[in-house]
Design a protein around this motif. Structure first.
Motif, PDB file in Angstrom:
ATOM      1  N   GLY A 291      40.182  52.055  44.804  1.00 13.01           N
ATOM      2  CA  GLY A 291      39.466  51.289  44.075  1.00 13.01           C
ATOM      3  C   GLY A 291      39.978  50.495  42.991  1.00 13.01           C
ATOM      4  O   GLY A 291      39.520  49.322  42.439  1.00 13.01           O
ATOM      5  N   MET A 292      40.832  51.048  42.137  1.00 11.20           N
ATOM      6  CA  MET A 292      41.601  50.395  40.756  1.00 11.20           C
ATOM      7  C   MET A 292      43.092  50.691  40.612  1.00 11.20           C
ATOM      8  O   MET A 292      43.454  51.638  41.336  1.00 11.20           O
ATOM      9  N   GLU A 293      43.678  49.642  40.244  1.00  6.77           N
ATOM     10  CA  GLU A 293      45.086  49.954  40.125  1.00  6.77           C
ATOM     11  C   GLU A 293      45.345  49.337  38.532  1.00  6.77           C
ATOM     12  O   GLU A 293      44.749  48.592  38.004  1.00  6.77           O
ATOM     13  N   TYR A 294      46.493  49.881  38.129  1.00  2.00           N
ATOM     14  CA  TYR A 294      47.201  49.655  36.658  1.00  2.00           C
ATOM     15  C   TYR A 294      48.016  48.501  36.863  1.00  2.00           C
ATOM     16  O   TYR A 294      48.569  48.008  38.051  1.00  2.00           O
ATOM     17  N   THR A 295      48.002  47.545  35.855  1.00  2.00           N
ATOM     18  CA  THR A 295      48.817  46.321  35.728  1.00  2.00           C
ATOM     19  C   THR A 295      49.809  46.312  34.478  1.00  2.00           C
ATOM     20  O   THR A 295      49.177  47.150  33.498  1.00  2.00           O
ATOM     21  N   MET A 296      50.681  46.004  34.542  1.00  2.00           N
ATOM     22  CA  MET A 296      51.661  45.783  33.368  1.00  2.00           C
ATOM     23  C   MET A 296      52.519  44.524  33.606  1.00  2.00           C
ATOM     24  O   MET A 296      53.042  44.151  34.826  1.00  2.00           O
ATOM     25  N   ASP A 297      52.498  43.785  32.509  1.00  2.00           N
ATOM     26  CA  ASP A 297      52.830  42.410  32.471  1.00  2.00           C
ATOM     27  C   ASP A 297      53.740  42.324  31.281  1.00  2.00           C
ATOM     28  O   ASP A 297      53.169  42.669  30.040  1.00  2.00           O
ATOM     29  N   TYR A 298      54.674  41.602  31.186  1.00  2.00           N
ATOM     30  CA  TYR A 298      55.445  40.885  29.911  1.00  2.00           C
ATOM     31  C   TYR A 298      54.513  40.055  29.122  1.00  2.00           C
ATOM     32  O   TYR A 298      53.793  39.507  29.827  1.00  2.00           O
ATOM     33  N   VAL A 299      54.606  40.225  27.966  1.00  2.00           N
ATOM     34  CA  VAL A 299      53.897  39.266  26.961  1.00  2.00           C
ATOM     35  C   VAL A 299      54.572  38.561  25.989  1.00  2.00           C
ATOM     36  O   VAL A 299      55.441  39.135  25.558  1.00  2.00           O
ATOM     37  N   SER A 300      54.241  37.303  25.777  1.00  2.00           N
ATOM     38  CA  SER A 300      55.214  36.460  24.837  1.00  2.00           C
ATOM     39  C   SER A 300      54.214  36.589  23.537  1.00  2.00           C
ATOM     40  O   SER A 300      54.815  36.124  22.576  1.00  2.00           O
ATOM     41  N   GLU A 301      52.816  36.681  23.507  1.00  2.00           N
ATOM     42  CA  GLU A 301      52.084  36.492  22.495  1.00  2.00           C
ATOM     43  C   GLU A 301      50.841  37.787  22.794  1.00  2.00           C
ATOM     44  O   GLU A 301      50.525  38.140  23.587  1.00  2.00           O
ATOM     45  N   VAL A 302      50.666  38.380  21.464  1.00  2.00           N
ATOM     46  CA  VAL A 302      49.584  39.400  21.381  1.00  2.00           C
ATOM     47  C   VAL A 302      48.197  38.876  21.070  1.00  2.00           C
ATOM     48  O   VAL A 302      48.115  38.065  20.203  1.00  2.00           O
TER      49      VAL A 302
END
Length: 121
Positions: A43-54
């Motif tokens: 039903g759900m999955e974790y995501t991880m992404d690089y970010v350039s701004e907080v």
């Protein structure tokens, strides 16, 4: 947002902090944003992404040169989670030890949360 004063929303193991800091340096990003999305057999999955701004609404966890931002809609699902980085003969990757998960698929990539945590409640 859903934190307890003096307690971080998530904890990072030393292996996770080293890997996140390494990724931040390599990519030149401000950190990794962790989230949750619908998907997978549980039903759900974790995501991880690089970010350039907080983002102002992100929960920010900084530890030993590593920075993790938790997306607003994921904060209540991730509170109390330990994030680790494991390396084995066949694979390497981040592992989430999340006390809010009530079920997971066989491969561990998809998770299910208690219905009481659902935003639709």
């Amino acid at each position: 947002m859903f934190g307890i004063p003096g307690k971080q929303a998530v904890t990072l193991t030393s292996a996770a902090t080293k890997q996140i800091a390494r990724l931040m340096e390599k990519d030149g990003s401000k950190g990794l944003r962790i989230g949750i999305k619908k998907g997978g057999c549980a039903g759900m999955e974790y995501t991880m992404d690089y970010v350039s701004e907080v983002d102002a609404m992100d929960e920010v966890v900084e530890q030993d040169g590593a920075r993790v931002m938790i997306a607003p809609m994921a904060q209540m699902f991730l509170f109390g989670t330990e994030i680790d980085y494991e390396v084995s003969l066949l694979e390497s990757g981040f592992k989430f030890r999340n006390p809010n998960v009530v079920d997971a698929c066989g491969c561990g990539e998809s998770i299910k949360f208690d219905e009481s945590l659902s935003p639709s409640q």
